[in-house]
Motif scaffolding. Sequence first.
Motif, PDB file in Angstrom:
ATOM      1  N   LYS A 412      42.415 112.011  14.335  1.00 28.18           N
ATOM      2  CA  LYS A 412      42.551 112.365  15.748  1.00 28.18           C
ATOM      3  C   LYS A 412      42.158 113.810  16.017  1.00 28.18           C
ATOM      4  O   LYS A 412      41.595 114.128  17.072  1.00 28.18           O
ATOM      5  CB  LYS A 412      43.987 112.122  16.218  1.00 28.18           C
ATOM      6  N   GLN A 413      42.444 114.691  15.080  1.00 25.80           N
ATOM      7  CA  GLN A 413      42.024 116.082  15.246  1.00 25.80           C
ATOM      8  C   GLN A 413      40.504 116.196  15.187  1.00 25.80           C
ATOM      9  O   GLN A 413      39.904 117.005  15.899  1.00 25.80           O
ATOM     10  CB  GLN A 413      42.677 116.948  14.175  1.00 25.80           C
ATOM     11  N   ALA A 414      39.877 115.360  14.351  1.00 24.12           N
ATOM     12  CA  ALA A 414      38.418 115.381  14.239  1.00 24.12           C
ATOM     13  C   ALA A 414      37.756 114.751  15.461  1.00 24.12           C
ATOM     14  O   ALA A 414      36.644 115.136  15.840  1.00 24.12           O
ATOM     15  CB  ALA A 414      37.981 114.647  12.973  1.00 24.12           C
ATOM     16  N   CYS A 415      38.435 113.799  16.098  1.00 29.67           N
ATOM     17  CA  CYS A 415      37.873 113.103  17.264  1.00 29.67           C
ATOM     18  C   CYS A 415      39.003 112.824  18.254  1.00 29.67           C
ATOM     19  O   CYS A 415      39.512 111.694  18.331  1.00 29.67           O
ATOM     20  CB  CYS A 415      37.196 111.807  16.822  1.00 29.67           C
ATOM     21  N   PRO A 416      39.405 113.823  19.023  1.00 29.89           N
ATOM     22  CA  PRO A 416      40.573 113.674  19.909  1.00 29.89           C
ATOM     23  C   PRO A 416      40.417 112.599  20.976  1.00 29.89           C
ATOM     24  O   PRO A 416      41.420 112.065  21.452  1.00 29.89           O
ATOM     25  CB  PRO A 416      40.702 115.069  20.541  1.00 29.89           C
ATOM     26  N   ARG A 417      39.191 112.274  21.361  1.00 30.95           N
ATOM     27  CA  ARG A 417      39.007 111.325  22.463  1.00 30.95           C
ATOM     28  C   ARG A 417      39.298 109.883  22.055  1.00 30.95           C
ATOM     29  O   ARG A 417      39.475 109.004  22.914  1.00 30.95           O
ATOM     30  CB  ARG A 417      37.577 111.405  22.994  1.00 30.95           C
ATOM     31  N   ALA A 418      39.334 109.602  20.759  1.00 31.73           N
ATOM     32  CA  ALA A 418      39.399 108.219  20.288  1.00 31.73           C
ATOM     33  C   ALA A 418      40.790 107.610  20.467  1.00 31.73           C
ATOM     34  O   ALA A 418      41.814 108.274  20.251  1.00 31.73           O
ATOM     35  CB  ALA A 418      38.983 108.148  18.823  1.00 31.73           C
ATOM     36  N   ASP A 419      40.817 106.345  20.862  1.00 26.41           N
ATOM     37  CA  ASP A 419      42.061 105.572  20.849  1.00 26.41           C
ATOM     38  C   ASP A 419      42.415 105.221  19.413  1.00 26.41           C
ATOM     39  O   ASP A 419      41.560 105.276  18.510  1.00 26.41           O
ATOM     40  CB  ASP A 419      41.894 104.277  21.650  1.00 26.41           C
ATOM     41  N   VAL A 420      43.667 104.812  19.197  1.00 22.11           N
ATOM     42  CA  VAL A 420      44.115 104.389  17.872  1.00 22.11           C
ATOM     43  C   VAL A 420      44.805 103.037  17.998  1.00 22.11           C
ATOM     44  O   VAL A 420      45.726 102.869  18.813  1.00 22.11           O
ATOM     45  CB  VAL A 420      45.080 105.407  17.243  1.00 22.11           C
ATOM     46  N   ILE A 421      44.341 102.083  17.211  1.00 22.94           N
ATOM     47  CA  ILE A 421      44.964 100.755  17.127  1.00 22.94           C
ATOM     48  C   ILE A 421      45.550 100.607  15.727  1.00 22.94           C
ATOM     49  O   ILE A 421      44.840 100.765  14.729  1.00 22.94           O
ATOM     50  CB  ILE A 421      43.936  99.644  17.392  1.00 22.94           C
ATOM     51  N   LEU A 422      46.848 100.306  15.654  1.00 25.60           N
ATOM     52  CA  LEU A 422      47.547 100.134  14.382  1.00 25.60           C
ATOM     53  C   LEU A 422      48.039  98.694  14.300  1.00 25.60           C
ATOM     54  O   LEU A 422      48.940  98.291  15.044  1.00 25.60           O
ATOM     55  CB  LEU A 422      48.734 101.098  14.289  1.00 25.60           C
ATOM     56  N   TRP A 423      47.469  97.918  13.394  1.00 26.00           N
ATOM     57  CA  TRP A 423      47.892  96.530  13.235  1.00 26.00           C
ATOM     58  C   TRP A 423      47.463  96.024  11.866  1.00 26.00           C
ATOM     59  O   TRP A 423      46.906  96.770  11.050  1.00 26.00           O
ATOM     60  CB  TRP A 423      47.364  95.656  14.352  1.00 26.00           C
ATOM     61  N   GLY A 424      47.724  94.766  11.577  1.00 22.94           N
ATOM     62  CA  GLY A 424      47.335  94.209  10.287  1.00 22.94           C
ATOM     63  C   GLY A 424      48.130  92.966   9.957  1.00 22.94           C
ATOM     64  O   GLY A 424      48.810  92.384  10.814  1.00 22.94           O
ATOM     65  N   ALA A 425      48.070  92.547   8.689  1.00 24.64           N
ATOM     66  CA  ALA A 425      48.681  91.295   8.242  1.00 24.64           C
ATOM     67  C   ALA A 425      49.888  91.516   7.340  1.00 24.64           C
ATOM     68  O   ALA A 425      50.368  90.579   6.706  1.00 24.64           O
ATOM     69  CB  ALA A 425      47.637  90.449   7.511  1.00 24.64           C
ATOM     70  N   GLU A 426      50.401  92.747   7.280  1.00 21.07           N
ATOM     71  CA  GLU A 426      51.516  93.066   6.381  1.00 21.07           C
ATOM     72  C   GLU A 426      52.848  92.824   7.095  1.00 21.07           C
ATOM     73  O   GLU A 426      53.529  93.750   7.521  1.00 21.07           O
ATOM     74  CB  GLU A 426      51.414  94.536   5.936  1.00 21.07           C
ATOM     75  N   ASP A 427      53.241  91.556   7.236  1.00 23.23           N
ATOM     76  CA  ASP A 427      54.453  91.257   7.989  1.00 23.23           C
ATOM     77  C   ASP A 427      55.693  91.857   7.310  1.00 23.23           C
ATOM     78  O   ASP A 427      55.850  91.793   6.093  1.00 23.23           O
ATOM     79  CB  ASP A 427      54.621  89.752   8.171  1.00 23.23           C
ATOM     80  N   THR A 428      56.559  92.445   8.129  1.00 20.09           N
ATOM     81  CA  THR A 428      57.756  93.109   7.617  1.00 20.09           C
ATOM     82  C   THR A 428      58.685  92.134   6.905  1.00 20.09           C
ATOM     83  O   THR A 428      59.330  92.480   5.908  1.00 20.09           O
ATOM     84  CB  THR A 428      58.511  93.796   8.770  1.00 20.09           C
ATOM     85  N   ALA A 429      58.788  90.906   7.416  1.00 16.94           N
ATOM     86  CA  ALA A 429      59.784  89.965   6.927  1.00 16.94           C
ATOM     87  C   ALA A 429      59.585  89.595   5.460  1.00 16.94           C
ATOM     88  O   ALA A 429      60.555  89.538   4.694  1.00 16.94           O
ATOM     89  CB  ALA A 429      59.775  88.703   7.793  1.00 16.94           C
ATOM     90  N   LEU A 430      58.343  89.360   5.041  1.00 19.59           N
ATOM     91  CA  LEU A 430      58.130  88.773   3.716  1.00 19.59           C
ATOM     92  C   LEU A 430      57.098  89.486   2.851  1.00 19.59           C
ATOM     93  O   LEU A 430      56.995  89.185   1.658  1.00 19.59           O
ATOM     94  CB  LEU A 430      57.698  87.298   3.866  1.00 19.59           C
ATOM     95  N   ALA A 431      56.322  90.405   3.388  1.00 24.37           N
ATOM     96  CA  ALA A 431      55.197  90.965   2.618  1.00 24.37           C
ATOM     97  C   ALA A 431      55.659  91.772   1.410  1.00 24.37           C
ATOM     98  O   ALA A 431      54.964  91.827   0.397  1.00 24.37           O
ATOM     99  CB  ALA A 431      54.327  91.830   3.520  1.00 24.37           C
ATOM    100  N   ARG A 432      56.797  92.463   1.513  1.00 29.34           N
ATOM    101  CA  ARG A 432      57.361  93.243   0.391  1.00 29.34           C
ATOM    102  C   ARG A 432      56.343  94.218  -0.192  1.00 29.34           C
ATOM    103  O   ARG A 432      56.161  94.305  -1.420  1.00 29.34           O
ATOM    104  CB  ARG A 432      57.916  92.317  -0.693  1.00 29.34           C
ATOM    105  N   ILE A 433      55.678  94.981   0.678  1.00 30.93           N
ATOM    106  CA  ILE A 433      54.714  95.957   0.184  1.00 30.93           C
ATOM    107  C   ILE A 433      55.433  97.005  -0.649  1.00 30.93           C
ATOM    108  O   ILE A 433      56.581  97.351  -0.391  1.00 30.93           O
ATOM    109  CB  ILE A 433      53.920  96.590   1.339  1.00 30.93           C
TER     110      ILE A 433
END
Length: 465
Positions: A412-433
Amino acid sequence: MTDPQTPPPSSPATPSDVTTVRDRVAGLMPGLVADLQTLVGIPSVAFPGFPSEPVDAMAAAVVDLLQRSGADDAHLLEIPGGYPAVYATVPGPPGAPTVLLYAHYDVQPAPPEQGWDTDPWVATTKDDGRIYGRGAADDKSGLVIHAGTLQALLPDPPVNIVLLIEGEEETISHLEEFVEAHPELVQCDAFVIADMGNQEVGRPALTTALRGDVSLTVTVRALDHPVHSGLFGGAVPDALIALIRMLATLHDDAGDTVVPGVSSGEWSGADLDEAQLRDSAGLLDGVSFVGTGTLASRLWAKPSATVIGIDAPTVAHASNVLIPQATAKVSMRVVPGTDPDRDLDALIAHLESVAPWGVQVEIQRVKTGWPFAVDMDGAAVRAAESALVDVFDREVETIGSGGSIPLINTLKQACPRADVILWGAEDTALARIHASNESVDPAEIERMVAAQVVALQRLGATVQE
């Protein structure tokens, strides 16, 4: 959540268009699952002391995967002092926005003492349909999501695509300094970070806040050599006891972290299910949660101090002596919107102030990782939210994460104008990362690929309109 008075952005995409994307992605899944299984079989632990050959092999495998997925110029990006990243560009239509897709190919160690039911380096599909193995979720699922997105969109991507795949996210990253020195490589309109997940499979969410992470080591010295605990105990101080007393002041009786000057807050988005959290954390019978407020606030909006290591004699080597010196490593998660340097200063000042009996205290700073909060008003974030709604056919939750991804602030510091999307397939319930029996549900990967494809289509169409 999107304001109900303002509908999320949409392209000419109709429900039938979403169905077309889902059908296309479903056809890709056998190949994507096979790729994931291959990647899980590479023990790409980038921690110091682990062999470099598997990490290098993993980097090469990522290059191959992206090239086979249509990113013809995918190549290794040498990172001074560390393992290479993988970088690629895929041009879209003239004037289209640019989206940077991020994931990481390194993984946590998987020592046998964690208690794995299967070989962590062999992708194993169990009766529940989930794929088990180290990195299956964190974050090789993110790699497969990005590869599937390319395969579903090409040869006519609606946006310009940049791919940045890190090789040291789980350890001491050198990518942050590299991005600071080469900001031109990450210029975009949106960063898509596929290193998160929903609370449970099939329940869509956007992660909107990440706690930061600060850490230190504190060494206490009381004697210049061990002395007999019978002859001296009761009058002469013990360094380990002094350290224990100091560490005990980090929390109150309820379990809240109570370091003066450290910021705290309350979470206003979705809460967590208590039974689900107990199960996913492996809480033993009779053990209660700690802290006060909602579970979401405790995990996503309040600080938490943890003693993650102590150097002192082991029980096996115990002797009847007073301990002359003891050291602990303390990690503290800090809340979005705070200054982690200030909070680390407060933690240091507190530990120094509570040292008993005049013992000598030496504190060394280890790490300062910034927290992050997502701006939910950006076009890319709104496109992502609408895509989740249509692909999952459910409303979207806004959740946080107690974990940290320090690179996001650097991006974000390198490109302040950019939006950020945070998502994925690591479900909290069972993924056990990071734990034993890490796993991912391939159906969740399929939904996330489809959601990412639809989001990029809508982003491209929205901007062009």
